[in-house]
Every structure is written in C-alpha cells, then in structure tokens.
Design an enzyme around this catalytic site. Structure first.
Site, PDB file in Angstrom:
ATOM      1  N   SER A 166      11.733  57.533  35.101  1.00  8.44           N
ATOM      2  CA  SER A 166      11.249  56.546  34.129  1.00  8.44           C
ATOM      3  C   SER A 166       9.800  56.858  33.736  1.00  8.44           C
ATOM      4  O   SER A 166       8.980  57.235  34.576  1.00  8.44           O
ATOM      5  CB  SER A 166      11.314  55.143  34.736  1.00  8.44           C
ATOM      6  OG  SER A 166      10.643  54.247  33.883  1.00  8.44           O
ATOM      7  N   LYS A 224      20.749  45.924  31.543  1.00  3.42           N
ATOM      8  CA  LYS A 224      20.206  45.060  30.493  1.00  3.42           C
ATOM      9  C   LYS A 224      21.110  43.870  30.152  1.00  3.42           C
ATOM     10  O   LYS A 224      20.622  42.803  29.804  1.00  3.42           O
ATOM     11  CB  LYS A 224      19.938  45.864  29.215  1.00  3.42           C
ATOM     12  CG  LYS A 224      18.753  46.801  29.343  1.00  3.42           C
ATOM     13  CD  LYS A 224      18.522  47.573  28.068  1.00  3.42           C
ATOM     14  CE  LYS A 224      17.413  48.572  28.245  1.00  3.42           C
ATOM     15  NZ  LYS A 224      17.171  49.386  27.047  1.00  3.42           N
ATOM     16  N   ASP A 277      13.217  45.652  22.912  1.00  2.00           N
ATOM     17  CA  ASP A 277      13.852  46.842  22.318  1.00  2.00           C
ATOM     18  C   ASP A 277      14.001  46.706  20.804  1.00  2.00           C
ATOM     19  O   ASP A 277      13.861  47.680  20.067  1.00  2.00           O
ATOM     20  CB  ASP A 277      15.244  47.063  22.913  1.00  2.00           C
ATOM     21  CG  ASP A 277      15.186  47.762  24.259  1.00  2.00           C
ATOM     22  OD1 ASP A 277      14.169  48.395  24.560  1.00  2.00           O
ATOM     23  OD2 ASP A 277      16.181  47.659  25.006  1.00  2.00           O
ATOM     24  N   ASN A 325      31.418  54.984  17.763  1.00  2.00           N
ATOM     25  CA  ASN A 325      31.239  55.110  19.211  1.00  2.00           C
ATOM     26  C   ASN A 325      32.451  55.794  19.821  1.00  2.00           C
ATOM     27  O   ASN A 325      33.564  55.700  19.298  1.00  2.00           O
ATOM     28  CB  ASN A 325      31.064  53.709  19.833  1.00  2.00           C
ATOM     29  CG  ASN A 325      30.472  53.764  21.218  1.00  2.00           C
ATOM     30  OD1 ASN A 325      29.503  54.499  21.440  1.00  2.00           O
ATOM     31  ND2 ASN A 325      31.023  53.021  22.158  1.00  2.00           N
ATOM     32  N   LYS A 377      34.257  49.055  21.607  1.00  2.00           N
ATOM     33  CA  LYS A 377      32.870  48.574  21.686  1.00  2.00           C
ATOM     34  C   LYS A 377      32.195  48.642  20.307  1.00  2.00           C
ATOM     35  O   LYS A 377      31.392  47.775  19.950  1.00  2.00           O
ATOM     36  CB  LYS A 377      32.072  49.404  22.702  1.00  2.00           C
ATOM     37  CG  LYS A 377      32.245  48.897  24.124  1.00  2.00           C
ATOM     38  CD  LYS A 377      31.685  49.857  25.158  1.00  2.00           C
ATOM     39  CE  LYS A 377      30.181  49.975  25.164  1.00  2.00           C
ATOM     40  NZ  LYS A 377      29.712  50.970  26.163  1.00  2.00           N
ATOM     41  N   TYR A 410      14.614  60.216  24.027  1.00  2.00           N
ATOM     42  CA  TYR A 410      13.205  60.622  23.970  1.00  2.00           C
ATOM     43  C   TYR A 410      12.904  61.880  24.773  1.00  2.00           C
ATOM     44  O   TYR A 410      11.780  62.358  24.767  1.00  2.00           O
ATOM     45  CB  TYR A 410      12.296  59.477  24.431  1.00  2.00           C
ATOM     46  CG  TYR A 410      12.677  58.896  25.771  1.00  2.00           C
ATOM     47  CD1 TYR A 410      13.446  57.736  25.832  1.00  2.00           C
ATOM     48  CD2 TYR A 410      12.307  59.510  26.947  1.00  2.00           C
ATOM     49  CE1 TYR A 410      13.818  57.202  27.048  1.00  2.00           C
ATOM     50  CE2 TYR A 410      12.673  58.979  28.173  1.00  2.00           C
ATOM     51  CZ  TYR A 410      13.426  57.828  28.215  1.00  2.00           C
ATOM     52  OH  TYR A 410      13.804  57.308  29.429  1.00  2.00           O
TER      53      TYR A 410
HETATM   54  P1  ATR Z   1      21.924  51.913  26.527  1.00  2.00           P
HETATM   55  O1  ATR Z   1      21.385  50.698  27.195  1.00  2.00           O
HETATM   56  O2  ATR Z   1      20.930  53.046  26.462  1.00  2.00           O
HETATM   57  O3  ATR Z   1      22.532  51.637  25.201  1.00  2.00           O
HETATM   58  P2  ATR Z   1      24.612  52.112  27.506  1.00  2.00           P
HETATM   59  O4  ATR Z   1      24.799  50.654  27.246  1.00  2.00           O
HETATM   60  O5  ATR Z   1      25.134  52.678  28.796  1.00  2.00           O
HETATM   61  O6  ATR Z   1      23.078  52.479  27.494  1.00  2.00           O
HETATM   62  O7  ATR Z   1      25.227  52.916  26.245  1.00  2.00           O
HETATM   63  C1  ATR Z   1      25.301  54.310  26.206  1.00  2.00           C
HETATM   64  C2  ATR Z   1      25.863  54.760  24.843  1.00  2.00           C
HETATM   65  O8  ATR Z   1      25.993  56.197  24.853  1.00  2.00           O
HETATM   66  C3  ATR Z   1      27.269  54.229  24.557  1.00  2.00           C
HETATM   67  O9  ATR Z   1      27.434  54.104  23.170  1.00  2.00           O
HETATM   68  C4  ATR Z   1      28.154  55.353  25.103  1.00  2.00           C
HETATM   69  O10 ATR Z   1      29.444  55.432  24.549  1.00  2.00           O
HETATM   70  P3  ATR Z   1      30.683  54.619  25.254  1.00  2.00           P
HETATM   71  O11 ATR Z   1      30.469  53.185  24.885  1.00  2.00           O
HETATM   72  O12 ATR Z   1      31.891  55.211  24.644  1.00  2.00           O
HETATM   73  O13 ATR Z   1      30.545  54.867  26.737  1.00  2.00           O
HETATM   74  C5  ATR Z   1      27.364  56.558  24.639  1.00  2.00           C
HETATM   75  N1  ATR Z   1      27.693  57.756  25.420  1.00  2.00           N
HETATM   76  C6  ATR Z   1      27.284  58.048  26.679  1.00  2.00           C
HETATM   77  N2  ATR Z   1      27.763  59.259  27.054  1.00  2.00           N
HETATM   78  C7  ATR Z   1      28.499  59.732  26.004  1.00  2.00           C
HETATM   79  C8  ATR Z   1      29.228  60.940  25.769  1.00  2.00           C
HETATM   80  N3  ATR Z   1      29.306  61.901  26.684  1.00  2.00           N
HETATM   81  N4  ATR Z   1      29.841  61.089  24.563  1.00  2.00           N
HETATM   82  C9  ATR Z   1      29.752  60.131  23.610  1.00  2.00           C
HETATM   83  N5  ATR Z   1      29.070  58.962  23.771  1.00  2.00           N
HETATM   84  C10 ATR Z   1      28.450  58.769  24.949  1.00  2.00           C
END
Ligand code: ATR
Length: 272
Positions: free
Chosen positions: A15, A66, A102, A150, A155, A217
């Site tokens: 972090s 969150k 955010d 997504n 979702k 980032y």
């Molecule tokens: P944050 O708080 O950063 O939004 P999160 O709620 O865990 O973290 O969301 C992560 C996002 O990245 C989601 O949209 C996730 O897609 P899914 O809802 O299908 O899980 C997306 N994501 C993470 N890894 C992925 C991957 N390998 N390919 C495509 N989308 C991915």
C-alpha cells in the site's frame, strides 16, 4: 501520545497510503503515524475490534473490504450511502462513521483537466467497488450514457441498474477484446494491468482525443495507457486518483487541509 491511523486490506504490504499520510504528518508537524494493517477477507469484525482495542480512531479501507465494512458502521456519509462502499472510517466515541473519497478522488483529475462530463459517453471496464465509485461520480456529473463491461456480466448489469436509478442511461456487457470508437471517456476500473501485464481490452482503435483513464496506478504507464496514447488519446494515470482520495481522506480525518504537494512527492518518490 502519538495518534495512530491505518489502512486495512488484503494484500496490504505494498500500500502507498502510509508513505503519503506519514509524509503529510511530517510536513504538518503532527504527532501521528499511519500503518498498513492486514485484515484477511472474511475477518472484518475481528479486524475492526483489534483497531478499536489499539486506539486507532481513523482508517482507510481497501480491497477487498470496501463493501463488507458497510455492515459494521453506525452511520455513513451521503457519498458512502450512494456508492454502497466505504474507503474511510472514523471510529470515535465508540461509533464508526463511513465515508467514501473514491468518488471525488476519481472526479478530481477529470475536473482539473476540464474534461466535459455533462453529455459524456462513457465506457467503464470493471464493476467492482472502484467502478461503482467512478460510475456514481460520472452519473452525478451528468454523463449521457455509461456502458459497463465486466468479466462477470451479472455484476456489470447490476452496476448499470445502479446508474439507471441515478437517472443515467446505461447498458452492460462482457469485456470486449478491443474498444471501439464512439466513446468520449474510457475508464479501466478492473485490476487488470496491475504490476504489468496486458490491457483489459485493446485500446489501439480509440479515436484521437478520447480520454483514457486507468485506475491501476502501478506501473505508472500501463499497457492500457500506452495503447491509448499511441492512438492519440488523452491519458490519466491512476496515481492521480490515489493522491486525490488520500488528500481528501486526510482532510476528513484531521479536519484540516492536506499538504497535497508533499503527499504527491511521497507518492511519486515510491515510483522512481
Ligand atoms: P476494486 O475495489 O478495486 O474495484 P474489486 O471490487 O475486487 O476491486 O473489483 C475488481 C474488478 O477487476 C472487477 O471488475 C473484476 O471483475 P469480476 O467482477 O469479473 O471479478 C475485475 N478483474 C479482476 N481480475 C480480472 C481478470 N483477470 N480479468 C478480467 N477482470 C478482472
């Protein structure tokens, strides 16, 4: 006595919040410290109890807590309730209040560049907590249409419904292999590209002048941003959102203006 603040999440080792907040404390000569504290998924109640026992009166919340933290709060700010997620908690007098910085953190870099948001056609990649904050901010600022893509299409559909409830035209679908023309703003709110790796969708065919905003980032220049820039897009790197939300968190936690330039130097220093 030194007052301690924290960020909770899992993983949390990398972090960048401690670097930014501790630099701000030093600059403002505040007798405070800020630590990263790992709270595993599913252990939010125990984590919050430990923070309270340690006398920690304010903490940021990051992946994956969150949304989960919401049910352990006594009150929430307007943004927090709108977005359905908290990234900042005050724990004072035995009561916990949730905030969400955010959304404003996301909007900051767009507003400082005067990106016209009313009437904006948006493609949002991702449907997690960060995407929810971004979509809510864009809906509140008068975007004309938000298309949400997504991996988990259900979702995406649910987030599109949230946008519709906020009065914005929206649609949803799976992640495309490449981004087509027809959008003014393309946002990557997935975690794809973090620590290197490909873009969640090929950005090589976007129209020149499109704004491409990556919430990832690290690295500073992701594949998403590089492909977009090569195609003539205006790019916004994810560290700007990180900085904005941290500065806003600081001002809420300490009821004073954040030393933003100091926090920026601390953040950018980590990347160098
Ligand atoms: P944050 O708080 O950063 O939004 P999160 O709620 O865990 O973290 O969301 C992560 C996002 O990245 C989601 O949209 C996730 O897609 P899914 O809802 O299908 O899980 C997306 N994501 C993470 N890894 C992925 C991957 N390998 N390919 C495509 N989308 C991915």
């Amino acid at each position: 006595m030194v007052r301690t603040f924290a960020v909770i999440g899992d993983p949390i080792d990398h972090s960048l919040s401690p670097a930014m907040h501790n630099a701000a404390f030093l600059e403002a000569r505040m007798d405070c410290t800020y630590i990263a504290y790992r709270v595993p998924r599913g252990e939010v109640p125990e984590g919050l109890d430990s923070l309270r026992a340690a006398g920690i009166e304010g903490f940021n919340v990051t992946i994956p807590h969150k949304v989960a933290v919401m049910e352990h709060l006594d009150s929430v700010s307007e943004e927090c309730s709108l977005i359905g997620a908290a990234n900042l908690v005050h724990d004072r007098g035995g009561r916990r209040r949730g905030f969400n910085t955010d959304m404003e953190g996301f909007l900051g870099p767009l507003l400082s560049r005067n990106v016209p948001l009313p009437g904006c056609r948006v493609l949002l990649l991702g449907a997690g907590g960060a995407a929810r904050a971004g979509a809510s901010g864009l809906a509140a600022r008068g975007a004309s249409h938000i298309h949400i893509c997504n991996r988990n299409v259900e979702k995406a559909r649910s987030l599109a419904e949230h946008c519709s409830r906020m009065g914005v035209s929206s649609s949803s679908g799976p992640l495309p292999s490449y981004v087509e023309a027809g959008f003014d703003l393309v946002v990557n709110a997935t975690s794809v590209g973090m620590n290197g790796g490909p873009s969640p969708a090929d950005m090589g065919r976007v129209s020149p002048g499109v704004v491409a905003y990556d919430m990832v980032y690290r690295p500073v220049r992701t594949s998403f941003l590089e492909q977009a820039e090569d195609a003539g897009a205006v790019i916004i790197p994810g560290w700007e959102m990180l900085l904005h939300q941290a500065a806003l968190s600081f001002s809420i936690l300490h009821d004073r203006e954040a030393p933003v330039q100091t926090m920026k130097r601390a953040l950018v220093g980590v990347f160098e």
